[in-house]
Each structure stands twice: as structure tokens, then as C-alpha cells.
Design a protein around this motif. Structure first.
Motif, PDB file in Angstrom:
ATOM      1  N   ALA A  79      32.655  53.749  21.986  1.00 28.68           N
ATOM      2  CA  ALA A  79      33.107  52.403  21.636  1.00 28.68           C
ATOM      3  C   ALA A  79      33.761  51.766  22.855  1.00 28.68           C
ATOM      4  N   GLY A  80      33.671  50.460  22.927  1.00 23.63           N
ATOM      5  CA  GLY A  80      34.328  49.731  23.996  1.00 23.63           C
ATOM      6  C   GLY A  80      35.439  48.875  23.433  1.00 23.63           C
ATOM      7  N   TYR A  81      36.530  48.760  24.175  1.00 22.58           N
ATOM      8  CA  TYR A  81      37.620  47.871  23.761  1.00 22.58           C
ATOM      9  C   TYR A  81      37.801  46.828  24.842  1.00 22.58           C
ATOM     10  N   PRO A 108      42.746  54.482  22.792  1.00 28.13           N
ATOM     11  CA  PRO A 108      42.283  55.855  23.082  1.00 28.13           C
ATOM     12  C   PRO A 108      40.860  56.066  22.600  1.00 28.13           C
ATOM     13  N   ASP A 109      40.162  56.969  23.253  1.00 26.72           N
ATOM     14  CA  ASP A 109      38.788  57.334  22.886  1.00 26.72           C
ATOM     15  C   ASP A 109      37.843  56.139  22.923  1.00 26.72           C
ATOM     16  N   ALA A 110      38.102  55.199  23.833  1.00 26.33           N
ATOM     17  CA  ALA A 110      37.241  54.026  23.988  1.00 26.33           C
ATOM     18  C   ALA A 110      37.169  53.663  25.460  1.00 26.33           C
ATOM     19  N   GLN A 111      36.105  52.973  25.830  1.00 27.13           N
ATOM     20  CA  GLN A 111      35.973  52.461  27.199  1.00 27.13           C
ATOM     21  C   GLN A 111      36.663  51.108  27.259  1.00 27.13           C
ATOM     22  N   ASN A 112      37.842  51.069  27.864  1.00 26.58           N
ATOM     23  CA  ASN A 112      38.629  49.843  27.941  1.00 26.58           C
ATOM     24  C   ASN A 112      38.142  48.973  29.090  1.00 26.58           C
ATOM     25  N   GLU A 113      37.941  47.684  28.815  1.00 24.21           N
ATOM     26  CA  GLU A 113      37.474  46.745  29.825  1.00 24.21           C
ATOM     27  C   GLU A 113      38.284  45.455  29.738  1.00 24.21           C
ATOM     28  N   ILE A 121      36.679  42.354  35.226  1.00 20.84           N
ATOM     29  CA  ILE A 121      37.461  42.761  36.382  1.00 20.84           C
ATOM     30  C   ILE A 121      37.798  44.232  36.205  1.00 20.84           C
ATOM     31  N   THR A 122      37.993  44.949  37.292  1.00 28.52           N
ATOM     32  CA  THR A 122      38.280  46.378  37.207  1.00 28.52           C
ATOM     33  C   THR A 122      39.538  46.625  36.383  1.00 28.52           C
ATOM     34  N   CYS A 123      39.469  47.590  35.477  1.00 34.89           N
ATOM     35  CA  CYS A 123      40.602  47.937  34.613  1.00 34.89           C
ATOM     36  C   CYS A 123      41.281  49.189  35.149  1.00 34.89           C
ATOM     37  N   TYR A 124      42.592  49.088  35.374  1.00 33.30           N
ATOM     38  CA  TYR A 124      43.400  50.224  35.811  1.00 33.30           C
ATOM     39  C   TYR A 124      44.396  50.589  34.714  1.00 33.30           C
ATOM     40  N   ALA A 125      44.921  51.795  34.796  1.00 34.63           N
ATOM     41  CA  ALA A 125      45.859  52.257  33.782  1.00 34.63           C
ATOM     42  C   ALA A 125      47.041  52.955  34.432  1.00 34.63           C
ATOM     43  N   LEU A 126      48.221  52.736  33.843  1.00 37.76           N
ATOM     44  CA  LEU A 126      49.436  53.425  34.247  1.00 37.76           C
ATOM     45  C   LEU A 126      50.306  53.589  33.004  1.00 37.76           C
ATOM     46  N   GLN A 127      50.604  54.825  32.649  1.00 38.01           N
ATOM     47  CA  GLN A 127      51.437  55.112  31.475  1.00 38.01           C
ATOM     48  C   GLN A 127      50.893  54.387  30.228  1.00 38.01           C
ATOM     49  N   GLU A 128      49.576  54.472  30.050  1.00 39.68           N
ATOM     50  CA  GLU A 128      48.877  53.918  28.882  1.00 39.68           C
ATOM     51  C   GLU A 128      48.865  52.388  28.824  1.00 39.68           C
ATOM     52  N   GLU A 129      49.244  51.750  29.918  1.00 38.41           N
ATOM     53  CA  GLU A 129      49.210  50.285  29.954  1.00 38.41           C
ATOM     54  C   GLU A 129      48.109  49.810  30.894  1.00 38.41           C
ATOM     55  N   PRO A 130      47.380  48.729  30.524  1.00 41.66           N
ATOM     56  CA  PRO A 130      46.316  48.216  31.391  1.00 41.66           C
ATOM     57  C   PRO A 130      46.872  47.333  32.506  1.00 41.66           C
ATOM     58  N   LEU A 131      46.248  47.458  33.688  1.00 39.83           N
ATOM     59  CA  LEU A 131      46.615  46.660  34.846  1.00 39.83           C
ATOM     60  C   LEU A 131      45.363  46.123  35.516  1.00 39.83           C
ATOM     61  N   VAL A 132      45.556  45.111  36.371  1.00 43.98           N
ATOM     62  CA  VAL A 132      44.481  44.613  37.226  1.00 43.98           C
ATOM     63  C   VAL A 132      44.978  44.609  38.662  1.00 43.98           C
ATOM     64  N   ASP A 133      44.046  44.622  39.574  1.00 46.81           N
ATOM     65  CA  ASP A 133      44.338  44.570  41.008  1.00 46.81           C
ATOM     66  C   ASP A 133      44.585  43.111  41.388  1.00 46.81           C
ATOM     67  N   ALA A 134      45.777  42.813  41.900  1.00 49.51           N
ATOM     68  CA  ALA A 134      46.129  41.431  42.232  1.00 49.51           C
ATOM     69  C   ALA A 134      45.210  40.851  43.291  1.00 49.51           C
ATOM     70  N   VAL A 173      45.387  54.707  37.903  1.00 47.31           N
ATOM     71  CA  VAL A 173      44.023  55.232  37.931  1.00 47.31           C
ATOM     72  C   VAL A 173      43.056  54.168  37.436  1.00 47.31           C
ATOM     73  N   CYS A 174      41.860  54.166  37.995  1.00 54.23           N
ATOM     74  CA  CYS A 174      40.804  53.246  37.574  1.00 54.23           C
ATOM     75  C   CYS A 174      40.101  53.842  36.359  1.00 54.23           C
ATOM     76  N   ILE A 175      39.979  53.056  35.276  1.00 51.03           N
ATOM     77  CA  ILE A 175      39.327  53.591  34.077  1.00 51.03           C
ATOM     78  C   ILE A 175      38.030  52.860  33.744  1.00 51.03           C
ATOM     79  N   SER A 176      37.785  51.694  34.341  1.00 53.32           N
ATOM     80  CA  SER A 176      36.468  51.055  34.199  1.00 53.32           C
ATOM     81  C   SER A 176      36.240  50.140  35.392  1.00 53.32           C
ATOM     82  N   GLN A 177      35.119  50.320  36.053  1.00 50.07           N
ATOM     83  CA  GLN A 177      34.806  49.614  37.285  1.00 50.07           C
ATOM     84  C   GLN A 177      34.215  48.243  36.993  1.00 50.07           C
TER      85      GLN A 177
END
Length: 354
Positions: A79-81, A108-113, A121-134, A173-177
Motif C-alpha cells: 500500500a502507498g500513503y 507503517p507497513d506502507a510506501q510513504n510518498e 518529492i523525495t520523502c525522508y524520515a526521522l523518528q517516524e516523522e516525514p521530512l523533505v530536503d530544503a 533516512v530516505c524512504i522513497s525516492q
């Protein structure tokens, strides 16, 4: 284990993109840290790159589309989120009473985008929170040799809006390119719109030489977008099922103006919000597509920028621009004789030489 770090900012600044109009003040480099349209925001730095929390974008110049976000099946086993963010006031169906009460968290258990203004845009994660590259968001080039003085490689450092720093034990960490996909999953080539004063996410920025200070600006409604085809004001953004445009809506409401011009031997450009028609044409009748009944009307799988362009006199026309084609409101085509100066009159779904 966390420990405080001293923040040292470089005094030498370099402009990576140069904005205009409303962006000038927003792109003034802060004394320290990162700003979005002048507002200081928390951020994370790791290995010379700067990351922003999605929740802070929502509070500064962006709006999260709840209807366009959520869980979607990608396959039987995956599944994708999707998180869909738009420039404030540029999403066509924005609910002004809708509030971002829940901060975005990774599913969890999904491809986060993450999609910003309809583009992934590339999706990054830190402590279960989504981030983007500025830098990716604003189209700022980054020198891979930039390192953070006194910080071990691979270590993430969190900075709050006041500039206080903490070294983290977790890494970004990068979780979806990013794959240049629109919200519909269709690819959009990097040179589709050929923006010259912003990134494909309709944002721009400046950075100090060591990227310890960054000023970001998000383009808002009525600001001028500069492209290889010309300059035009931003009126809105169409993409995806929630914020896109249906095929029947397009065929009923808009004519493929750029294709008609090409058939007549004419060309067009956009100059500071004015539509310029060039050439003498081949003096032949040119028929345009007529609205037709469509039983099933899916959304277009591409992005459109809505704009309003001026022509000779007081004519203002409503347009949609896909990067490759220009569509003009059928009402404007039918009532404003847009090509009279070029020797054509419009009648019954055709341009006739005068």
C-alpha cells in the motif's frame, strides 16, 4: 545521548535563485537558520544537507489536502500513503474551514510518498516523522563536499526555530525516492515547464556559502512564474483526483489554442503576463475540437498551471498551461475574437481568414 552544539554561521552569502516581486523580502538571508517566507522554522542538518519537517511546511505557506492524501493500494502486497501539499490558495478545491489538526506521521507497513503542488518529492524520515530536503524543494544546488564542522559524518543535528541545536542519535533516512511523478503516477519530464525562477514545486531559495543559512520562498497566487516559454501569473494548480481537472471539464470548458495556432502557421509566447501571437498564418480555415459527450470522465494524468493572460486592449483570457500546450477558455475564444489582429475571426468552432 544528546548534547548541545554551538551554531556558527558563515558571513559570505551566495544567491542560488533570484526571485522577484513578493519574493524579494522573503529571500533575505536570516542571521541564522532557515526561514520560509520570512518565518523561522525548525530544521535538521546532516552531511551538509538541510531537512524540513512536513508539519512545519503545513504551518508556513502550504496547505495539506486531506482528500488528496491517504492510503492507496499499489499492488496486492503493498500500500502507498500519500501526503499532498499545495501552495496556499492555489488548490482549486481548498476547504478554508479545514484545519491541519493532526500532524503528518509516517504510515507503517506502507510506501510513504510526498507530493508538493502535484509533483513527487523525495520523502525522508526521522523518528517516524516525514521530512523533505530544503535544497531539493527550492532547487538549490548543493556542494557534496560541504561538511558540518565538529560533527561526525552521518550525524543528524536538530535546530529549533531559535537556533538552539541538539545532536541526535537517530539518522535522517530516505524512504522513497523522487521519480518525477505527478499525483496520478504519471511521469513529468524535468524540462516540462522549464521554470526559470523556481523549482518544479513552485519554490525558490537562497543559501549562504556553507548552507547554514537558507531563505525559502513559496510562490503564491498572482506572482509571476518565469519559464522558457515566457512569464505569466500563477492563478492555480491542477493535479490529481482531488485537485485535478476531468477530461469532460476540459473538453467542455477549454480549447486547445496552441494546437490551433500551430495548424494556422502561427506561434505564441507569453511576455510579462501578455499573450503574444506571432506570424501571418497560412490563411486557411482551422477547425477546433468541439465539446463531446463522454460517458466516463477520468482526470487528466498531468499537471496544469492556471493563469490569466492579457491580449491587445482590455482583453483578459483564462488559460491552462501544461508545459507543452496552452488551453484557452472556450468562452473567451467564442466572445473575444482573439485572432482578429492576425486576420482571423472565430465562428462555429473554426477560425476563418478575414
Amino acid at each position: 545521548m544528546k548534547r548541545c552544539l554551538a551554531v556558527v554561521c558563515a558571513a559570505v552569502c551566495c544567491a542560488v535563485f533570484s526571485g522577484c516581486g513578493n519574493s524579494e523580502e522573503a529571500l533575505q538571508l536570516p542571521k541564522s537558520g532557515v526561514t520560509i517566507d520570512g518565518a523561522a522554522v525548525p530544521y535538521v542538518r546532516q552531511d551538509g544537507r538541510t531537512y524540513l519537517y512536513l508539519k512545519d511546511l503545513e504551518e508556513n505557506s502550504f496547505y495539506r489536502d486531506y482528500a488528496g492524501s491517504g492510503l492507496r493500494p499499489l499492488s496486492e502486497d503493498l500500500a502507498g500513503y500519500y501526503f499532498a501539499l499545495w501552495t496556499n490558495d492555489c488548490h482549486r478545491k481548498r476547504n478554508l474551514e479545514e484545519k491541519n489538526t493532526e500532524p503528518p506521521t509516517l504510515m507503517p507497513d506502507a510506501q510513504n510518498e510526498i507530493y508538493i503542488n502535484g509533483l513527487q518529492i523525495t520523502c525522508y524520515a526521522l523518528q517516524e516523522e516525514p521530512l523533505v530536503d530544503a535544497e531539493e524543494l527550492a532547487g538549490i544546488a548543493v556542494d557534496s563536499s560541504i561538511q558540518m564542522e565538529g560533527v561526525k559524518e552521518g550525524t543528524a543535528v536538530y535546530y529549533d526555530a531559535e537556533g538552539n541545536a541538539e545532536e541526535l542519535t537517530e539518522e535522517v533516512v530516505c524512504i522513497s525516492q523522487m521519480t518525477f511523478q505527478t499525483l496520478d503516477g504519471e511521469p513529468e519530464t524535468a524540462d516540462c515547464f522549464q521554470f526559470e525562477n523556481c523549482s518544479g514545486y513552485l519554490a525558490t531559495g537562497k543559501a549562504s556559502e556553507d548552507h547554514s543559512r537558507i531563505a525559502l520562498h513559496v510562490f503564491q497566487k498572482d506572482e509571476m512564474l518565469e519559464t522558457a516559454k515566457g512569464d505569466f501569473p500563477l492563478e492555480g494548480i491542477y493535479a490529481g483526483q482531488s485537485g485535478g481537472i476531468r477530461v469532460i471539464e476540459m473538453t467542455d470548458g477549454y480549447a486547445q489554442f496552441s494546437i490551433a495556432l500551430e495548424r494556422m502557421g502561427l506561434s505564441y509566447s507569453m511576455d510579462s503576463g501578455k499573450l503574444q501571437i506571432e506570424g501571418e498564418g497560412d490563411r486557411k480555415v482551422c477547425h477546433i475540437d468541439q465539446p463531446e459527450a463522454i460517458q466516463y470522465s477520468p482526470y487528466f494524468h498531468m499537471r496544469f498551471i492556471k493563469t490569466r493572460l492579457k491580449m491587445d486592449g482590455a482583453k483578459t483570457i483564462e488559460c491552462l498551461y501544461s508545459g507543452n500546450s496552452l488551453y484557452v477558455s472556450r468562452e473567451d475564444v467564442e466572445t473575444k475574437q482573439l485572432l482578429k489582429k492576425n486576420g482571423y475571426r472565430y465562428k462555429n468552432y473554426a477560425f476563418w481568414p478575414i
